[in-house]
Design an enzyme around this catalytic site. Structure first.
Site, PDB file in Angstrom:
ATOM      1  N   LYS A   1      29.959  17.530 -12.502  1.00  0.00           N
ATOM      2  CA  LYS A   1      31.289  17.057 -12.130  1.00  0.00           C
ATOM      3  C   LYS A   1      31.742  16.054 -13.187  1.00  0.00           C
ATOM      4  CE  LYS A   1      33.568  15.144  -7.968  1.00  0.00           C
ATOM      5  NZ  LYS A   1      33.348  14.714  -6.582  1.00  0.00           N
TER       6      LYS A   1
ATOM      7  N   SER B   1      36.193  16.662  -3.275  1.00  0.00           N
ATOM      8  CA  SER B   1      36.766  16.544  -4.595  1.00  0.00           C
ATOM      9  C   SER B   1      35.989  17.301  -5.664  1.00  0.00           C
ATOM     10  CB  SER B   1      36.844  15.066  -4.971  1.00  0.00           C
ATOM     11  OG  SER B   1      35.544  14.509  -5.040  1.00  0.00           O
TER      12      SER B   1
ATOM     13  N   SER C   1      32.722  15.342  -0.370  1.00  0.00           N
ATOM     14  CA  SER C   1      33.159  16.046  -1.572  1.00  0.00           C
ATOM     15  C   SER C   1      32.182  17.090  -2.081  1.00  0.00           C
ATOM     16  CB  SER C   1      33.437  15.034  -2.688  1.00  0.00           C
ATOM     17  OG  SER C   1      34.604  14.326  -2.389  1.00  0.00           O
TER      18      SER C   1
END
Ligand SMILES: [Zn+2]
Lengths: 437, 444
Positions: free
Chosen positions: A35, A110, A134
């Site tokens: 990420k 996210s 997330s």
């Protein structure tokens, strides 16, 4: 191998899963992505924010260093909501990832790019980060396995902070066994993150959960298709020999507000450092007063949701409100931990759907108000607030879209969850979209 | 008048509070890393040595120490603060509710806590065209903040407190020698009802000046029947005045939250197990109590040298304390450079003992001590005249010293230092001090 690289490029161009990818694949290595809020030497780390454009950290996050050390190649950075602020990855300055099952729909957030990459690339392991859901969210919407370890299990050194007392590095992939292998690689104490140093050692093998608790309160306000899919999944779990009991967890309803208060309070201090002086976005207007300079950079660099959360968090820390909101939320967190502990006296895990609905279309998301969006996290926030490990696995498909099921265990019991997830793969077959390059 | 102080001292560690960067001086921005520059993704790890030093200070000040402590974030925007928040301690200091004995008076200590220093801003260029540079070498340097109760009654007393505290802390945990100049103080002072905070005063001298000015200003206001406004003021080092800082911030305005990256520290056990060194003034107090010597003498001894005081205590085992005093502050301290060699101590003890028991007379005893120090007897016997000449020659050659002496008697130290050095220990410090005083007074 070239096929894998082709898929990575496909995930980047067709689904906007990556912000950056490596120039090629190295032979003899396994491939993982991270990420974009995880720092890695050689890549920018922008955490989905324009305020970090140009930030190339001079170091590897501990989790990335450990993956590389065990023979992995970092093949790219995945798209995300700005600083992790979102449930649909629509708050991203570097492209909104598109769902692998339907490009009109969200990947969840996210860690949306991580969910898409894990789904589209067989054998791929995607490092995600969860603060309030997330990892579970994207795992659910993208139909993959997503493990969020206990808070403090994986070092946060090299993670760009959202809420430091909540942030956890985890993994997304097509299979529980792959997740389990790399979870072992990343876990363990790291002196560079003192909060990782109090963890017990990982056992050799987990214990298969035999008794599951389903909190009544978690079944309210579910989309009907999710509710019936979940009931069906519970039937399969019983078929595996597990006991399933309904329980009541009255404090779950306090989790969402307490979470948003703590997370934004911490976030508003974490984001203070982005002022255009030392890294990331900068402007050359040095003749201004520093206050105006900072304000200029922050007004331009932050997206709306980041600004909303800075305001919310700053408000909660202010004189007169601090004890009413921030300190009370700390107490709620303790209350909730105790409530989970009580359930864990008689049960091995708490199981719920992961998200109250399947992935929505972007046009539906566009019509949602901030509070409705925050409400989508109602099932993922409680284990995140209490720092308990949880795993999301696909448990049904509704109109071709995956539905996720989430299991929560007591602190440090990730391996039990992975045992259950592996066994689940024997009774439920996962589907992945066909990709023709 | 009531004065309370918030003092910030640098703790003597080799590396910074939350990273491994060195604390030693260096070219600007050389001692920096992702942690002390607040790079996204970096995070702090506490330096145990700093925690130990802070705890020994808290214990030395007799503070109450909790079992567990944590750190907090104090958020404000300023270019020298890399994260735009400072890691400090707010609800949970290392120690609270202690005290320090200042010349027999008990001064309350409200709290002792650790915090990180920000960087430094340097402005260059003409006014209006200034350029500001930021040097982050100091970012993350460990500081201890010590807050007193408003128990001090004059600027002089405030200065004396810091003076004595630095002396004690230097020997307790090795605070740097220049701390009188580098100590950063926030002081609050009230002559009447309302108190005024004077922020960010650097060094002892400035502090005394700032407090004098502020005391004066408040007294005049009150005398004229006006009110003192409760506010924060800053000291202007050049104009030597305090000016209103026009700040409304109270501590609560910083929106403190717990520092989640560091977690809690169990310090109770650690604090209890620390071995505290005996500090000079505490030792002086003990000498007064156990040997019945005068307080001034005791202070002179401990402030001269730790090991000279050791020898004094050794002598006290064999001879009456007043004899031990006169020998250690006399011929022995005069030749301390040589006599500090512990191999010579048994001989010293024997000579002083023989003298005290009347086996030899004072002159013979002194001759033996001096010969032990390698000083020829003739030189010593020639005594007074040689010393007098050294003193008057130096004053003749340096008339400015005499001029200084008229304003400030401390100027005598220049002469004393010179004569001590020139005479290489032929005379005891007492002889030199008396000789110089006499000569200077004669000429004034
Ligand atoms: Zn550093």
């Amino acid at each position: 191998m070239s096929d894998t690289y082709g898929l990575i490029r496909y995930a980047q161009t067709k689904h906007l899963a990556f912000t950056e990818v490596a120039e090629g694949l190295e032979d003899g290595k396994f491939h993982f992505s991270a990420k974009d809020n995880l720092c890695a030497d050689g890549f920018q780390a922008r955490a989905g924010s324009a305020v970090l454009d140009g930030y190339s950290p001079p170091f590897d996050a501990t989790c990335i260093g450990r993956m590389k050390g065990s023979g992995g190649q970092l093949v790219g950075k995945t798209t995300m909501d700005e600083f992790g602020f979102g449930t649909f990855s629509t708050n991203s300055a570097h492209g909104v990832p598109l769902n692998p099952f339907d490009r009109e729909r969200s990947c969840g957030g996210s860690s949306g790019g991580a969910g898409a990459a894990a789904c589209l690339i067989p054998g791929h392991i995607a490092l995600g980060v969860s603060t309030g859901g997330s990892i579970s969210g994207p795992a659910s919407f993208c139909g993959v396995v997503g493990l969020t370890p206990t808070y403090g299990r994986v070092s946060r050194y090299g993670l760009i902070d959202y809420g430091n007392s909540l942030d956890k590095v985890g993994l997304l992939s097509r299979s529980a066994s792959l997740v389990a292998r790399h979870f072992r690689t990343m876990a363990g104490p790291d002196p560079k993150d003192p909060t990782s140093c109090a963890q017990p050692a990982l056992a050799g093998k987990g214990r298969m959960p035999s008794s599951l608790a389903v909190p009544r309160e978690a079944l309210q306000n579910l989309d009907p298709s999710v509710r019936s899919s979940f009931q069906e999944a519970l039937g399969k779990l019983k078929g595996m020999g597990m006991e399933v009991h309904e329980v009541s967890m009255g404090s779950l309803r306090f989790a969402l507000p307490a979470y948003y208060i703590l997370a934004t309070s911490e976030a508003s201090t974490n984001l203070a450092r982005y002022c255009g002086m030392r890294f990331g976005r900068r402007e050359e207007k040095f003749d201004q007063h520093f206050n105006d300079f900072f304000t200029g950079v922050r007004s331009e660099g932050f997206g709306d949701e980041a600004k909303r959360r800075i305001l919310l968090g700053t408000f909660c820390r202010m004189v007169g409100f601090r004890s009413r909101y921030y300190l009370k939320s700390l107490a709620v967190r303790q209350l909730l931990i105790e409530e989970y502990r009580k359930v864990f006296r008689d049960h091995d895990a708490v199981v719920t759907p992961t998200m109250p609905f399947v992935s929505p279309r972007f046009e539906e998301i566009g019509r949602m108000k901030p509070l409705e969006m925050y409400g989508a996290d109602v099932l993922t926030v409680p284990p995140n607030l209490t720092g308990m490990p949880h795993i999301s696995v696909p448990c049904a498909y509704v109109a071709g879209l995956p539905v996720g099921m989430q299991m929560v265990a007591d602190h440090w019991k990730e391996l039990d969850l992975l045992e259950a997830a592996s066994a689940w793969e024997n009774v439920f077959e996962y589907r992945f979209p066909e990709v023709s390059l | 008048m009531k004065i309370g102080l918030e003092m910030h001292f640098q703790l003597p560690t080799r590396s910074k509070l939350f990273c491994s960067c060195p604390t030693a001086p260096a070219e600007p921005n050389h001692n920096v890393c992702p942690v002390c520059l607040g790079y996204p993704g970096s995070r702090p790890a506490l330096n145990r040595k700093a925690l130990e030093a802070g705890l020994s200070i808290a214990r030395f000040l007799d503070c109450k120490i909790e079992e567990r402590v944590w750190f907090s974030r104090k958020t404000y925007f300023y270019p020298d603060l890399p994260k735009n928040f400072q890691i400090t301690q707010y609800e949970s200091p290392l120690g609270t509710d202690g005290h320090f004995d200042l010349n027999g008076r008990r001064i309350g200590i409200w709290r002792v806590h650790l915090e990180e220093d920000p960087g430094r801003i340097k402005r260059v260029g003409r006014s209006g065209e200034e350029i500001a540079f930021v040097d982050y070498n100091r970012s993350g340097i460990p500081l201890v903040e010590i807050v007193t109760a408003p128990d001090l009654t004059s600027p002089e007393e405030a200065r004396a407190l810091i003076d004595q505290l630095v002396t004690e802390l230097r020997s307790l945990c090795g605070l740097e020698a220049q701390d009188e100049q580098t100590v950063r103080v926030d002081a609050n002072l009230s002559v009447g009802e309302e108190r005024v905070e004077v922020k960010n005063v650097q060094g002892l001298r400035n502090l005394e000046k700032a407090l004098r000015f502020e005391a004066n200003r408040q007294s005049k206001l009150l005398a004229a029947g006006k009110k003192v406004v409760r506010e924060t003021r800053r000291f202007d080092e050049e104009r030597k005045v305090t000016t209103s800082a026009r700040e409304k911030e109270t501590e609560e305005d910083y929106g403190y939250i717990g520092e989640p990256d560091l977690g809690e520290f169990r310090i109770g056990e650690m604090a209890r197990n620390l071995e505290l060194k005996e500090t000079p003034l505490a030792r002086a107090k003990r000498l007064v109590a156990s040997f019945g010597i005068g307080e001034a003498t005791a202070k002179q001894l401990v402030l001269t040298s730790h090991s000279l005081t050791d020898l004094f205590e050794e002598l006290c085992l064999h001879v009456p304390p007043e004899r031990a005093v006169s020998w250690t502050t006399g011929p022995i301290s005069g030749n301390w450079a040589v006599l500090q060699d512990q191999a010579k101590w048994p001989d010293i003890v024997r000579i002083v003992k023989d003298d005290s028991e009347g086996l030899i007379n004072d002159t013979e005893a002194k001759r033996r001590i001096l010969s032990l120090a390698g000083v020829q007897q003739e030189a010593a016997v020639e005594g007074g005249d040689g010393l007098g000449k050294l003193i008057s020659d130096f004053i003749d050659e340096h008339p400015e010293v005499l001029a200084d002496y008229r304003k400030n008697p401390k100027a005598a130290n220049t002469v004393i230092g010179h004569v001590m050095k020139e005479s290489k220990g032929r005379y005891s410090s007492r002889e030199v001090v008396e000789g110089v005083r006499k000569e200077l007074e004669k000429r004034v």
